[in-house]
Design an enzyme around this catalytic site. Structure first.
Site, PDB file in Angstrom:
ATOM      1  CG  ASP A 165      -2.128   0.894   1.024  1.00 27.37           C
ATOM      2  OD1 ASP A 165      -2.418   1.249  -0.132  1.00 27.37           O
ATOM      3  OD2 ASP A 165      -2.779   1.236   2.017  1.00 27.37           O
ATOM      4  CE  LYS A 167      -3.654   1.965   7.415  1.00 33.95           C
ATOM      5  NZ  LYS A 167      -4.468   2.811   6.533  1.00 33.95           N
ATOM      6  CB  THR A 173      -7.333  -4.909   2.139  1.00 33.14           C
ATOM      7  OG1 THR A 173      -6.422  -4.590   3.199  1.00 33.14           O
ATOM      8  CG2 THR A 173      -7.174  -3.891   1.015  1.00 33.14           C
ATOM      9  NE  ARG A 221      -8.165   6.187   9.808  1.00 34.10           N
ATOM     10  CZ  ARG A 221      -7.457   6.086   8.695  1.00 34.10           C
ATOM     11  NH1 ARG A 221      -6.168   5.775   8.730  1.00 34.10           N
ATOM     12  NH2 ARG A 221      -8.031   6.260   7.522  1.00 34.10           N
ATOM     13  CD  GLN A 280      -3.190   3.875  10.866  1.00 30.67           C
ATOM     14  OE1 GLN A 280      -4.415   3.846  10.706  1.00 30.67           O
ATOM     15  NE2 GLN A 280      -2.389   4.477  10.013  1.00 30.67           N
ATOM     16  CG  ASP A 319      -5.578  -0.188   3.609  1.00 30.63           C
ATOM     17  OD1 ASP A 319      -5.532  -1.431   3.671  1.00 30.63           O
ATOM     18  OD2 ASP A 319      -4.730   0.552   4.149  1.00 30.63           O
ATOM     19  CD  GLU A 339      -6.463   4.575   4.851  1.00 35.60           C
ATOM     20  OE1 GLU A 339      -5.945   5.384   5.631  1.00 35.60           O
ATOM     21  OE2 GLU A 339      -5.795   3.705   4.256  1.00 35.60           O
ATOM     22  CD  GLU A 353      -5.422   2.824  -0.198  1.00 30.77           C
ATOM     23  OE1 GLU A 353      -4.633   2.264  -0.984  1.00 30.77           O
ATOM     24  OE2 GLU A 353      -5.242   2.863   1.027  1.00 30.77           O
ATOM     25  CG  HIS A 399      -4.974  10.528   3.130  1.00 37.02           C
ATOM     26  ND1 HIS A 399      -6.012  10.386   4.025  1.00 37.02           N
ATOM     27  CD2 HIS A 399      -4.018   9.640   3.518  1.00 37.02           C
ATOM     28  CE1 HIS A 399      -5.700   9.439   4.907  1.00 37.02           C
ATOM     29  NE2 HIS A 399      -4.503   8.972   4.622  1.00 37.02           N
ATOM     30  CD  GLU A 427      -8.131  12.705   4.475  1.00 36.23           C
ATOM     31  OE1 GLU A 427      -7.852  13.513   3.590  1.00 36.23           O
ATOM     32  OE2 GLU A 427      -8.295  11.481   4.251  1.00 36.23           O
TER      33      GLU A 427
END
Lengths: 431, 431
Positions: A138, A263, A267, A247, A250, A243, A209, A211, A145, A375
Site C-alpha cells: 500500500d 490495517k 482490505t 485508527r 494504528q 483499506d 480508505e 483507494e 490525504h 479527515e
C-alpha cells in the site's frame, strides 16, 4: 469501439460495464460453483470458461497460444501473465463479439442457444477474489490525504515528511486478508489507549480508505529493477480498494515500524478488474510535484494518472444511504509506473497477482472530497451528517461502505461496479 | 530418543542433524530435479518422496491418512497442514526407522538396495525454499537490539517506544524476496541521503540481521483470534533467518510507514525446517518484561523461549572467516505464540506457509553478541576486526554471512545447518 453498442440486453446507458469496458472477474453461480473467469457487460456476466469450451479460440485468436487454458483457471493470474498485448487482443475480440455490428454474428449474437448458455444475469452471479494475491503493497500517494493527516498529528510545519516528494512512500500490507467486495468485515479487537491506559477492546475508530488498486500482471527478476517507462507493461488492471483502518489501534502500534493490526484485519477490492487498456482514454495529469525527481522516477508522459470519478456511500443499518465523498483518482502525487519502478529499484521481485494500493485519495478542497472519516471528522472531533437524521464520527456496526468509480459518457462508461463491505461487531474470541 | 544413535553412516557427533533432530526440507538432485521433501540425518538426506513410494505408509502410519500425498509435493505446505500430532508421529516413525535399535530393521536398515536409493549424500543435494510463503511478518522482539538501535537514533531517554513492552511490535515484510540459504544477494540500489542530498546509488550500509524464523503450519479463520496458549499448535517449525538490511535506504524511507526498500530486496532462510517438537527439550525463559501484560498475551508457561546457541560468521571474498557474534535465541521479549496471538487479535488470518521473524537477536552484553553490524560498529562509526588483517563497518561485495544455531550435546544436537548468503555487486539496471 468506445461508441459502439452491444446486442446484449439489459445494458442501460449508465452501466459501468459498457462495451468500452469489459472488465474481467472470477464468478461462481449456483448451478456451477467452480470459480471461473468472466467479463461483465451491462447487467450480464459472460462466462469465459464456458465460452472458450464452445468456440474454437485457438483458431480465432492464434496470437494468444494458451488462452483457453488460462480461461479455465480459478483466478486471473494465468491470464494476467499472458501480457498486455494478449489482454488487448482478447478485449478487442470480445468487443467485436458483443457489438451490435459484430463481424462474426454467427459466433454468439445469432446463436440463441449459446447466448442462453454463456450469458448469466449478474444477480445470479457471486464474485470471488479475482486474483491470488502474492504480496500486497500500500502506497501513500494521495498528497491531500497525507498532508491533512500530517497536519492533524504533527502540525502544519511538519505535515509531510522530508522524503514524501522524493519517493513514493509505501509499506507492505497483508495479503491474507484481501477480500472481494461484499465480504463482511468484523470490527477488529486491538490494543488501544483509553485516557492513557492500555486496554484490549473493539476499535472505537473504525474507518475506511478510498483507494485505487492495481494488479500486477507480470513477474520481474529478483535483483533487477523495472524502468518507469516500461512499467506500464507490468500492469494488468485496476480495482477500487478500501483499506479498512482502525485508527485507535494504528495510533498506538505504528511507531516505529508502521501500521500493522490497525490495517491487516481486512482490505476490500472490487470484483471486476478493469483492464489497463480500458482506462487509457481517461488519462490526466496528477498533482504537480515541484521537486526534481531522481532519474528512475522520471516519466516520459505528463498524463500519468487517470481521471476516474470516485464516490463513497455510507449506508446505515436502517438502510439510509448518503454519498459522503466525491473526488477524482487524479489526486495522486505518484503514478503506478512510478510505484513499480520504486518498488523494484533495489531488486524486490514482482509476481503476477501482486496488488498495489494508491494510498487514500482525497481531493484538494478538504470538504466533501475526502477519502477517510479521519479527515472528514478531524479524527472524531466533529460529525459527518447523514440522511435519516443520523451522523458519524467513525463507522458503527451495521454500516456499509460502498466505493464506486467510473470514467466516460453514458453508453460508454468504464466503471468498477461496487467495492462494498459491511461492518459486523467484533468477533468473540475466547481468551 | 534423544540419546539414541543412528545406523546411517557419516553422522559425526557434532552434526546439527542427529537423530534427535530430523528436520524437513525440500531437495533436488542432479538425477532428479523435482523438488521434494527430505529429512537430514548427519551428512545424508533421506528422500521422503521416494521412501513413501517404497514403503506402505498408510499401513505403517494409519493415523496420518494423506501422508504419502503430502510427501510428493514440491513444498512442505501440505505436510505442515497435517498438524502437530501428525508431525510428531511422523518424526517418531523416522527416529525409529533410522535408529540403530530400530524396531523395524527390515524396512530400511537391513535393505541395502533401498538404503542406496533413498539416502543421498548432502553434498549431492540442492536445497529449495521449504515452503511457499504466504505472508512474511517480521517482529522486533529482540529487546537488546531494539534498545541499542533506539539509543543510536533517538537517545537513551527515548530508546524504546511507549508501546514496546505492551505488544510485539512487528511489520509486514515482503514474501516474494524470501530465498533459501545459498542464494546470492545483490546489493540494492536505493535512494539515500549523501551529505543531505538525495541520490540514487548502491547502498553503502549493507547489513545482516540475525533472527529466528517460524513457519506457520495451520490456517486461522478471518475475524477470529488465536489464543496464546493454543498458538503452539499453529507452529510448524523453525529456521534461521537473515533479514538483510540497507541501513542508508531504510533511514531515508522509513518515516512514517516503516521499512520498505531497505528490507524487501532479500530475506534468507535456512533450508531445513527444525520441527517444533525437536526444540521442546531446549525451552528457556526469555527477557523479563516488567509490564503487566494484556490478557491475550499472558502465557501459561514461563519458559516460552528456546536456548539456541547462535553464531554469525563473516567470510571475505579472500576466504577468511571470522565469527563476529555469538548469542542465544532466548534473548527475546516476545515468544512466537505471543506474536501469533497478537497478529490474529484483530482477525487477520494466518495461512500455512506464513513466515514470522523474531526480529534481530542481540545479547545483553553489547559486545561480541550483537545481531547486526549496525550495532557492532555503532552505525559505521567504528570497525569490526576480522581475520586476515581485515575489518568492516558494513558488508562489502563478495562477503558471505553465515548464520548457525544449535541446541543439545554432541551426538544429539538439534541444529539448523547454514543460513548463508553472499553479497554481489548492485545489478545493472538500464534506466
Amino acid at each position: 469501439m468506445a461508441t459502439a453498442t452491444t446486442w446484449v440486453p439489459s445494458t442501460p446507458p449508465n452501466s459501468d460495464f459498457s462495451l468500452a469496458n469489459l472488465p474481467l472477474g472470477i464468478i461462481t453461480t449456483r448451478s456451477d460453483p467452480t470459480p471461473r473467469p468472466a467479463t461483465a457487460i451491462g447487467m450480464h456476466a459472460l462466462d469465459l470458461k464456458l465460452l472458450s469450451s464452445r468456440l474454437d479460440l485457438p483458431s480465432l485468436l492464434p496470437s494468444i497460444p494458451s488462452l483457453s487454458s488460462t480461461l479455465s483457471q480459478p483466478t486471473l493470474n494465468a491470464f494476467a501473465q499472458l501480457g498486455r498485448p494478449a489482454h488487448r487482443a482478447f478485449r478487442e475480440f470480445l468487443q467485436d463479439l458483443l457489438s451490435t455490428e459484430t463481424t462474426r454474428p454467427e459466433l454468439l449474437r445469432d446463436d440463441a442457444a449459446l447466448r442462453e448458455e454463456v450469458l448469466v444475469h449478474r444477480t445470479k452471479v457471486m464474485m470471488e477474489l479475482p486474483m491470488e494475491v502474492g504480496d500486497y503493497t500500500d502506497f501513500y500517494a494521495g498528497e491531500h490525504h497525507a498532508r491533512a493527516v500530517g497536519v492533524m498529528f504533527r502540525g502544519a510545519e511538519n505535515a509531510l515528511q522530508p522524503n514524501y516528494k522524493h519517493l513514493p512512500v509505501g509499506y507492505h500490507g497483508r495479503a491474507s486478508s484481501v477480500v472481494v467486495s461484499g465480504t463482511g468485515v468484523h470490527r477488529p479487537v486491538g490494543q488501544i489507549l483509553v485516557d492513557g491506559v492500555v486496554v484490549t477492546a473493539a476499535s472505537r475508530k473504525m474507518d475506511f480508505e478510498l483507494e485505487l488498486g492495481c494488479f500486477v500482471g507480470r513477474g520481474s527478476e529478483m535483483g533487477k529493477g523495472v524502468g518507469v517507462d516500461e512499467a506500464e507493461e507490468w500492469v494488468f488492471g485496476y480495482v477500487l480498494l478500501n483499506d479498512w483502518s482502525a485508527r485507535d489501534v494504528q495510533a498506538w502500534e505504528y511507531v516505529p515500524l508502521g501500521p500493522f493490526n490497525g490495517k491487516n484485519f481486512a482490505t476490500t477490492v472490487s470484483g471486476w478488474v478493469v483492464l489497463a487498456d480500458a482506462l487509457e482514454p481517461y488519462r490526466a495529469e496528477g498533482i504537480e510535484n515541484g521537486t526534481e525527481l531522481q532519474g528512475y522516477l522520471k516519466e516520459g508522459r505528463r498524463e500519468n494518472m487517470f481521471d476516474i470519478s470516485l464516490e463513497v456511500e455510507l449506508t446505515t443499518a436502517e438502510g439510509d444511504s448518503t454519498i459522503i465523498s466525491r473526488t477524482s483518482s487524479k489526486n495522486l502525487l505518484w503514478s503506478f509506473p512510478q510505484m513499480i519502478a520504486h518498488h523494484t529499484l533495489g531488486g524486490c521481485p514482482m509476481r503476477a497477482g501482486d496488488l498495489l494500493g494508491s494510498g487514500t485519495i482525497s481531493g484538494p478542497r478538504g470538504a466533501g472530497d475526502q477519502g477517510s472519516l479521519l479527515e472528514m471528522t478531524d479524527n472524531g472531533k466533529k460529525e459527518v451528517l447523514l440522511a435519516g437524521m443520523d451522523a458519524r464520527r467513525f463507522l458503527k456496526d451495521g454500516d456499509t461502505i460502498t466505493l464506486r468509480g467510473h470514467c466516460g459518457p453514458d453508453g460508454a462508461r468504464v466503471g468498477f461496479g461496487d467495492c462494498r463491505g459491511r461492518i459486523y461487531s467484533a468477533a468473540g474470541v475466547s481468551r
